[in-house]
Design an enzyme around this catalytic site. Structure first.
Site, PDB file in Angstrom:
ATOM      1  N   TRP A  14      21.026 -10.126   3.967  1.00 55.98           N
ATOM      2  CA  TRP A  14      22.066 -11.106   3.618  1.00 55.98           C
ATOM      3  C   TRP A  14      21.529 -12.519   3.469  1.00 55.98           C
ATOM      4  O   TRP A  14      22.243 -13.402   3.031  1.00 55.98           O
ATOM      5  CB  TRP A  14      23.180 -11.093   4.677  1.00 55.98           C
ATOM      6  CG  TRP A  14      23.989  -9.838   4.704  1.00 55.98           C
ATOM      7  CD1 TRP A  14      23.835  -8.737   3.888  1.00 55.98           C
ATOM      8  CD2 TRP A  14      25.084  -9.552   5.566  1.00 55.98           C
ATOM      9  NE1 TRP A  14      24.772  -7.788   4.221  1.00 55.98           N
ATOM     10  CE2 TRP A  14      25.556  -8.266   5.244  1.00 55.98           C
ATOM     11  CE3 TRP A  14      25.713 -10.258   6.596  1.00 55.98           C
ATOM     12  CZ2 TRP A  14      26.627  -7.668   5.898  1.00 55.98           C
ATOM     13  CZ3 TRP A  14      26.782  -9.664   7.267  1.00 55.98           C
ATOM     14  CH2 TRP A  14      27.229  -8.381   6.917  1.00 55.98           C
ATOM     15  N   LYS A  15      20.294 -12.736   3.905  1.00 58.12           N
ATOM     16  CA  LYS A  15      19.718 -14.087   3.855  1.00 58.12           C
ATOM     17  C   LYS A  15      20.670 -15.057   4.586  1.00 58.12           C
ATOM     18  O   LYS A  15      21.267 -14.660   5.580  1.00 58.12           O
ATOM     19  CB  LYS A  15      19.441 -14.488   2.402  1.00 58.12           C
ATOM     20  CG  LYS A  15      18.663 -13.372   1.668  1.00 58.12           C
ATOM     21  CD  LYS A  15      18.130 -13.745   0.328  1.00 58.12           C
ATOM     22  CE  LYS A  15      17.359 -12.554  -0.247  1.00 58.12           C
ATOM     23  NZ  LYS A  15      16.679 -12.851  -1.492  1.00 58.12           N
ATOM     24  N   HIS A  99       9.374 -11.793   4.907  1.00 62.22           N
ATOM     25  CA  HIS A  99      10.072 -11.908   3.617  1.00 62.22           C
ATOM     26  C   HIS A  99       9.438 -13.069   2.829  1.00 62.22           C
ATOM     27  O   HIS A  99       9.038 -14.071   3.417  1.00 62.22           O
ATOM     28  CB  HIS A  99      11.566 -12.161   3.832  1.00 62.22           C
ATOM     29  CG  HIS A  99      12.330 -12.047   2.551  1.00 62.22           C
ATOM     30  ND1 HIS A  99      12.405 -13.078   1.642  1.00 62.22           N
ATOM     31  CD2 HIS A  99      12.997 -11.009   1.998  1.00 62.22           C
ATOM     32  CE1 HIS A  99      13.108 -12.673   0.589  1.00 62.22           C
ATOM     33  NE2 HIS A  99      13.486 -11.420   0.786  1.00 62.22           N
ATOM     34  N   GLU A 171       8.427  -6.174  -2.642  1.00 67.27           N
ATOM     35  CA  GLU A 171       9.372  -7.046  -3.347  1.00 67.27           C
ATOM     36  C   GLU A 171       8.593  -7.993  -4.249  1.00 67.27           C
ATOM     37  O   GLU A 171       8.102  -9.030  -3.777  1.00 67.27           O
ATOM     38  CB  GLU A 171      10.188  -7.874  -2.344  1.00 67.27           C
ATOM     39  CG  GLU A 171      11.049  -7.064  -1.415  1.00 67.27           C
ATOM     40  CD  GLU A 171      12.257  -7.863  -0.940  1.00 67.27           C
ATOM     41  OE1 GLU A 171      13.369  -7.401  -1.194  1.00 67.27           O
ATOM     42  OE2 GLU A 171      12.088  -8.945  -0.344  1.00 67.27           O
ATOM     43  N   GLY A 237      19.229  -7.685  -1.820  1.00 65.60           N
ATOM     44  CA  GLY A 237      19.702  -9.031  -1.500  1.00 65.60           C
ATOM     45  C   GLY A 237      21.126  -9.226  -1.985  1.00 65.60           C
ATOM     46  O   GLY A 237      22.091  -8.773  -1.358  1.00 65.60           O
ATOM     47  N   GLY A 238      21.273  -9.857  -3.129  1.00 64.02           N
ATOM     48  CA  GLY A 238      22.590 -10.229  -3.664  1.00 64.02           C
ATOM     49  C   GLY A 238      23.613  -9.110  -3.653  1.00 64.02           C
ATOM     50  O   GLY A 238      24.762  -9.316  -3.236  1.00 64.02           O
TER      51      GLY A 238
HETATM   52  P1  13P Z   1      17.946  -9.696  -4.664  1.00 67.39           P
HETATM   53  O1  13P Z   1      18.387  -8.273  -4.493  1.00 67.39           O
HETATM   54  O2  13P Z   1      19.066 -10.686  -4.625  1.00 67.39           O
HETATM   55  O3  13P Z   1      17.041  -9.858  -5.862  1.00 67.39           O
HETATM   56  O4  13P Z   1      17.051 -10.060  -3.383  1.00 67.39           O
HETATM   57  C1  13P Z   1      16.016  -9.216  -3.007  1.00 67.39           C
HETATM   58  C2  13P Z   1      15.539  -9.607  -1.664  1.00 67.39           C
HETATM   59  O5  13P Z   1      14.918 -10.630  -1.487  1.00 67.39           O
HETATM   60  C3  13P Z   1      15.862  -8.722  -0.526  1.00 67.39           C
HETATM   61  O6  13P Z   1      15.117  -9.059   0.582  1.00 67.39           O
END
Ligand code: 13P
Length: 254
Positions: A14-15, A99, A171, A237-238
């Site tokens: 979720w950041k 990350h 990633e 992520g998103g």
């Molecule tokens: P997104 O899926 O938003 O590109 O982000 C990937 C991410 O950094 C997951 O740790």
């Protein structure tokens, strides 16, 4: 162990998104949508302040709760940091480490990660180590060099028989938050390479190691990525911020 015996893992990072109230709303929407996703491990990685509430709300469900970072020291004068013991005390199951956003904006180093990964394992937390190249590194032909450096350095202090307990998330930085997902060939090639790096230390452990893909994973592209032979799940992520789209990605991994 054949690829089919590695349980896929779908983890949502979720950041710095969601308050506790927003996290509660999300989890109530997610739980019924993933209750029948047999054969897939599911984890969310919310901000620290949401961890206790998410642990309470997911108890008895298939959803595990991971932190997004951790310090390597047991305790000490490290303002703003959180230790493995603190995460364990509240019941956290695992932790994201390295990350690319932590590496880029907060100076997370391979040296620190070399300490963090074994500390997490010893504490009983499941680490997800993130690695990946920048666009410039890929264009220069340095993708493998970067991955080799990160995987070898960051896992250097992990005992051989624990290597398979580390989840690695590949990633590519150019794919994070850009909508520019890696092609299936790019993802498979890099992830097979990551597995080969683990196999340099132990073939057996490499067969156990789950390697995830991360970077613009969406419900529309998840099935194709999850079908690749070396891809054992996704770090999202998103698309993990919305219960419906995250559940669709979980379903794609079945
Ligand atoms: P997104 O899926 O938003 O590109 O982000 C990937 C991410 O950094 C997951 O740790």
């Amino acid at each position: 162990m054949s690829p089919g015996t590695r349980t896929p893992l779908i983890a949502g990072n979720w950041k710095m998104y969601k308050t506790v109230a927003e996290a509660e709303e999300f989890i109530q929407a997610l739980l019924p949508r993933v209750s029948t996703a047999d054969g897939v491990d599911v984890a969310i990685c919310p901000p620290y302040l949401c961890l206790p509430a998410m642990l309470d709300s997911t108890r008895g469900s298939r959803v595990e709760v991971y932190a997004q970072n951790m310090h390597y020291a047991e305790a000490g004068a490290f303002t703003g940091e959180v230790s493995a013991q603190m995460l364990l005390e509240v019941g956290v199951h695992g932790v994201l480490l390295g990350h690319s956003e932590r590496r880029e904006y907060f100076g997370e180093s391979d040296r620190a990660l070399q300490l963090k990964v074994p500390v997490a394992l010893d504490a009983g937390l499941r680490p997800i180590l993130c690695v990946g190249e920048t666009e410039e590194e890929r264009e220069r032909g340095d993708t493998e060099r970067k991955l080799r450096h990160q995987v070898q350095e960051d896992l250097a202090k992990v005992p051989v028989d624990r290597l398979g307990d580390v989840v690695i998330a590949y990633e590519p930085i150019w794919a994070i938050g850009t909508g520019q997902v890696a092609t299936p060939d790019q993802a498979q090639e890099a992830i097979a390479f990551v597995r080969a790096l683990v196999a340099d230390r132990s073939r057996e452990e490499a067969e156990r190691t789950r390697v995830l893909y991360g970077g613009s994973v969406k419900p529309e592209n998840a099935s194709e990525l999850m079908a690749l032979p070396d891809v054992d799940g996704a770090l999202v992520g998103g698309a993990s911020l919305d219960a419906e789209s995250f559940a669709a990605i979980v379903a794609a991994a079945r």
